[in-house]
Design an enzyme around this catalytic site. Structure first.
Site, PDB file in Angstrom:
ATOM      1  N   GLY A 301      39.954  62.439 -19.643  1.00 28.77           N
ATOM      2  CA  GLY A 301      40.235  62.386 -21.353  1.00 28.77           C
ATOM      3  C   GLY A 301      38.879  61.781 -21.866  1.00 28.77           C
ATOM      4  N   CYS A 302      38.711  61.977 -23.256  1.00 26.62           N
ATOM      5  CA  CYS A 302      37.401  61.701 -23.790  1.00 26.62           C
ATOM      6  C   CYS A 302      37.342  60.198 -23.911  1.00 26.62           C
ATOM      7  CB  CYS A 302      37.356  62.297 -25.302  1.00 26.62           C
ATOM      8  SG  CYS A 302      38.930  61.814 -26.172  1.00 26.62           S
ATOM      9  N   PHE A 303      38.104  59.463 -24.341  1.00 31.57           N
ATOM     10  CA  PHE A 303      38.030  57.835 -24.123  1.00 31.57           C
ATOM     11  C   PHE A 303      37.898  57.552 -22.758  1.00 31.57           C
ATOM     12  CE2 PHE A 303      39.901  56.503 -28.245  1.00 31.57           C
ATOM     13  CZ  PHE A 303      38.720  55.733 -28.914  1.00 31.57           C
ATOM     14  N   THR A 305      36.335  59.139 -20.580  1.00 31.45           N
ATOM     15  CA  THR A 305      34.881  59.305 -19.993  1.00 31.45           C
ATOM     16  C   THR A 305      34.128  58.408 -20.480  1.00 31.45           C
ATOM     17  OG1 THR A 305      35.539  61.762 -20.020  1.00 31.45           O
ATOM     18  CG2 THR A 305      33.139  61.006 -20.358  1.00 31.45           C
TER      19      THR A 305
END
Length: 494
Positions: A301-303, A305
């Site tokens: 996910g973005c967080f 990453t």
């Protein structure tokens, strides 16, 4: 040089003036009559016909042009055309006149009075996906385009994927699947992509499966929601297996981020839709896994990453105790396209607030990915925040040092760890979201004081944290340079 340019003037020498000969006088009269109408425009030297036969309407080869180039209707020469005549090789190699008067056929006539035909000088417009087909390598030879398919194609991440595919030199969009909007124009959902995909329409699941089954290989990106993505991927892979084709898949949802169906169900409170497929996927960042052991990838996910980029170097070098404290801020696009209270502008604008403190559902995948990357089973105490901006993530990771280190040593360790990572930049100054927004780059920095280390990381949540990371993985899966189609810098003033 002054005499050289002067030689190109129309009436410089007395033997060129009208009236010196009856023939010249007649030419001067005709020239004067034309001045009352539309002035004949000059032709580009490459477009002039030879004056060998008035019946010849084709352009002769350049080597057969034995008469002056750049003539006007009255057969006089402009200053720069005289220079081109004196140095004929300039005209042959494209050094045309600079008087900015484009050629036009209507005012140039053959000696018998017929209107001349002058070829319009065409310019190639921006390339569209439909123009691609076979490409040409730098060293010559054609290369075929790789069909790209996007599943769940109406959300923000799907829109970012489509933007990246439109500019990619090897991927060519073959289908965008949306069972909720089949047949609808793609530009209706993404007006900013109308120029890249003017005629593209969303396709149904059946149409998409047919396209993947007909292509020997294909690049499939799933931007469908968690819980739905696994079922779509499973159905597509079963269809491809029956057809004998080999799609490669990067799933951007959470459905293939866990090694077991039990781990997935513990976080998302629902059974996994395709548990038999979990072994075919690896979940990792491209920077943390050099060799891919499976056919497909589940992108973190973005967080996750941003947290992993900041924390894995610390854990891998055993620089810190394995308890890390993380604070992160994300933009409103991280909440998805469907309007909710957290994305409602009056509530989000000019505000900053935390949510899910110490219980964010991305923590288990961060823990698992960190363990797989460096072998350390660490504990992450994470507090996420919603920020008053659209895109971008900024995280701060803090931990207690396990051995003596200063700020310079910390930055050196980060640079050494990411020496082969083209999208990770370690800077001495603190990272800013504006420097990475809309790009696939990650900026890191750090500091040490009083036995505590802090590493800061800024990424774009839609690009590096989702679509860009997926394209980066797909490049590697097709043996393309990892940076292909992803090197555009951030706009800087978003």
């Amino acid at each position: 040089m002054r005499d050289f340019h002067r030689s190109g003037r129309r009436h410089h020498h007395t033997h060129q003036r009208s009236g010196a000969h009856p023939h010249h006088a007649e030419r001067a009269r005709l020239r004067q009559a034309r001045r009352g109408g539309v002035r004949a425009r000059r032709r580009h030297p490459r477009h002039l016909r030879g004056r060998c036969d008035p019946r010849v309407s084709r352009h002769p080869h350049r080597t057969q042009r034995r008469h002056p180039v750049g003539e006007r209707s009255g057969r006089g020469l402009g200053r720069r055309e005289a220079a081109a005549r004196t140095l004929p090789h300039r005209a042959v190699r494209g050094h045309g006149p600079l008087h900015r008067q484009p050629g036009g056929g209507r005012d140039h006539h053959h000696p018998d009075g017929r209107a001349g035909l002058q070829r319009h000088r065409q310019r190639r417009g921006a390339r569209r996906p439909g123009d691609r087909g076979a490409r040409t390598r730098a060293g010559g030879g054609a290369v075929s385009a790789i069909p790209a398919v996007v599943l769940g194609g109406t959300g923000y991440v799907a829109g970012e994927l489509l933007r990246l595919i439109a500019a990619h030199p090897r991927f060519e969009l073959a289908a965008v699947m949306s069972d909720s909007q089949p047949g609808e124009p793609l530009a209706a959902a993404f007006p900013h992509l109308g120029g890249a995909y003017p005629d593209e329409r969303f396709k149904s699941q059946a149409q998409t499966q047919e396209i993947v089954s007909a292509a020997r290989v294909s690049a499939v990106f799933s931007a469908a929601p968690h819980g739905a993505s696994a079922a779509l991927i499973d159905a597509l892979l079963r269809t491809a297996e029956r057809a004998g084709t080999q799609p490669r898949i990067v799933d951007i949802s959470a459905d293939f981020r866990y090694a077991t169906p039990e781990a997935y169900a513990a976080v998302y409170r629902q059974p996994h839709a395709a548990p038999a497929r979990l072994a075919q996927f690896s979940c990792a960042l491209p920077e943390h896994l050099r060799e891919l052991p499976t056919a497909h990838v589940g992108h973190p996910g973005c967080f996750a990453t941003a947290i992993l980029l900041a924390s894995v170097p610390l854990l891998a070098a055993r620089l810190v105790a394995p308890t890390l404290f993380v604070s992160g801020v994300t933009g409103s696009t991280g909440s998805g396209r469907r309007p909710v209270e957290g994305t409602h502008h009056p509530l989000r604008h000019a505000d900053l607030y935390s949510y899910g403190a110490l219980r964010h559902r991305h923590v288990p995948e961060v823990t698992a990915c960190a363990r797989a990357a460096c072998g350390v089973d660490a504990h992450f105490a994470f507090v996420p925040h919603s920020g008053p901006f659209a895109r971008g993530i900024h995280v701060t990771v803090q931990a207690q040092l396990a051995r003596a280190l200063d700020s310079a040593g910390l930055l050196a360790a980060l640079r050494e760890f990411y020496a082969r990572a083209p999208f990770v930049r370690v800077e001495s100054q603190a990272p800013r979201i504006k420097d990475v927004a809309s790009s696939n780059y990650a900026h890191l920095s750090g500091a040490v004081a009083g036995g505590t280390v802090a590493v800061l990381c800024a990424i774009d949540n839609l690009n590096k944290g989702a679509a860009g990371g997926a394209v980066q993985w797909m490049n590697r899966m097709f043996d393309l340079p990892e940076t292909t189609g992803l090197t555009a810098p951030a706009p800087g003033w978003t």
